[in-house]
Scaffold this motif. Structure first.
Motif, short mmCIF file in Angstrom:
data_model
loop_
_atom_site.label_atom_id
_atom_site.label_comp_id
_atom_site.label_asym_id
_atom_site.label_seq_id
_atom_site.Cartn_x
_atom_site.Cartn_y
_atom_site.Cartn_z
N VAL A 9 0.94 -1.30 -0.09
CA VAL A 9 0.04 -0.01 0.00
C VAL A 9 0.95 1.19 -0.03
O VAL A 9 0.64 2.09 -0.71
N ARG A 12 2.35 1.80 -3.32
CA ARG A 12 1.53 2.26 -4.08
C ARG A 12 1.13 3.74 -4.09
O ARG A 12 0.81 4.42 -5.04
N VAL A 13 0.76 4.29 -2.61
CA VAL A 13 0.48 5.47 -2.44
C VAL A 13 1.62 6.57 -3.02
O VAL A 13 1.40 7.46 -3.42
N SER A 16 1.02 7.41 -6.15
CA SER A 16 -0.45 8.02 -6.54
C SER A 16 -1.24 7.15 -7.14
O SER A 16 -2.14 7.34 -8.09
N PRO A 18 -3.98 3.54 -6.50
CA PRO A 18 -4.44 2.82 -5.28
C PRO A 18 -3.69 1.30 -5.18
O PRO A 18 -3.00 0.64 -6.47
N ARG A 184 -11.03 1.99 -10.73
CA ARG A 184 -9.80 2.73 -9.71
C ARG A 184 -10.63 2.53 -8.39
O ARG A 184 -9.89 1.99 -7.33
N GLU A 185 -11.76 2.93 -8.32
CA GLU A 185 -12.70 2.98 -7.02
C GLU A 185 -12.71 1.45 -6.37
O GLU A 185 -12.43 1.32 -4.95
N CYS A 187 -10.70 -1.02 -6.76
CA CYS A 187 -9.37 -1.34 -6.11
C CYS A 187 -8.92 -0.72 -5.01
O CYS A 187 -8.49 -1.49 -3.74
N GLU A 188 -9.63 0.62 -4.93
CA GLU A 188 -8.96 1.28 -3.50
C GLU A 188 -9.97 0.80 -2.37
O GLU A 188 -9.54 0.42 -1.13
N GLY A 191 -8.82 -2.65 -1.33
CA GLY A 191 -7.50 -2.42 -0.42
C GLY A 191 -7.90 -2.04 0.97
O GLY A 191 -7.30 -2.36 2.01
N GLN A 192 -8.79 -1.06 0.87
CA GLN A 192 -9.10 -0.30 2.28
C GLN A 192 -9.91 -1.37 3.15
O GLN A 192 -9.72 -1.41 4.60
#
Length: 201
Positions: A9, A12-13, A16, A18, A184-185, A187-188, A191-192
């Protein structure tokens, strides 16, 4: 698993972007953690997984929308090509071909599109049926095209066909942008959700 995923994480952050969705091993380990969830956490986790499932199903519907739109685009391109290669003087001689392509288009691809839209369960109906820029507008313009064919009004046929083409291309582009955003969302979100699990346990 926790330290590896946190490292992933963080990497990836820094870029920039996810985190990637969970792989099979991470999913299996997360499920094991969930089976031993602390008291009071079950409802929170249930809601998180329901949201992931809903978003995944919504993405699936947007993906299934693509071949339907592609078929509409391919068939209409044939029709539009005939219209563009016709002028006021030759319309009478080509109207049979134009009419045949249009009827086939209306009775197959447009019906398939309408049935798909009526059957969606996860996509917000307003996104695909908004009269200002979506399928209902295509249907409305399609009726105008049919009228111009019936009445042999070349100018209206050209104008309405061009309007249909522009709207259809816009719809295809919008779907593509939405799919990219949904991926994208999702994946985020996955992950979250995974991070929430490993932090809680």
């Amino acid at each position: 698993m926790k330290s590896q995923y946190r490292k992933h994480v963080a990497e990836r952050v820094a870029l920039s972007i996810p985190p990637l969705p969970l792989d099979a091993k991470q999913t299996s380990e997360s499920c094991k953690l969930l089976k031993n969830s602390p008291e009071g956490q079950e409802e929170i986790l249930k809601k998180a997984f329901q949201e992931v499932a809903f978003r995944a199903n919504r993405l699936r519907e947007w993906m299934e929308y693509e071949p339907v739109l592609r078929n509409v685009d391919n068939r209409f391109s044939q029709f539009y090509s005939e219209v563009r290669n016709t002028n006021k003087e030759t319309l009478g001689g080509r109207i049979g071909t134009i009419q045949n392509i249009w009827v086939l288009f209306q009775e197959s691809d447009m019906i398939e599109l309408e049935l798909f839209i009526k059957g969606v369960q996860h996509i917000n109906q307003a996104l695909v049926t908004d009269p200002s820029n979506q399928v209902s507008s295509l249907i409305s313009i399609g009726k105008k095209i049919q009228d111009s064919i019936d009445d042999l009004v070349f100018k209206d046929l050209r104008t309405n066909s061009s309007e249909f083409q522009i709207l259809l291309k816009g719809l295809i582009s919008k779907r593509r942008n939405i799919v990219e955003k949904e991926i994208r969302e999702l994946c985020e979100l996955t992950g979250q959700t995974h991070l929430n699990i490993v932090h809680r346990y």
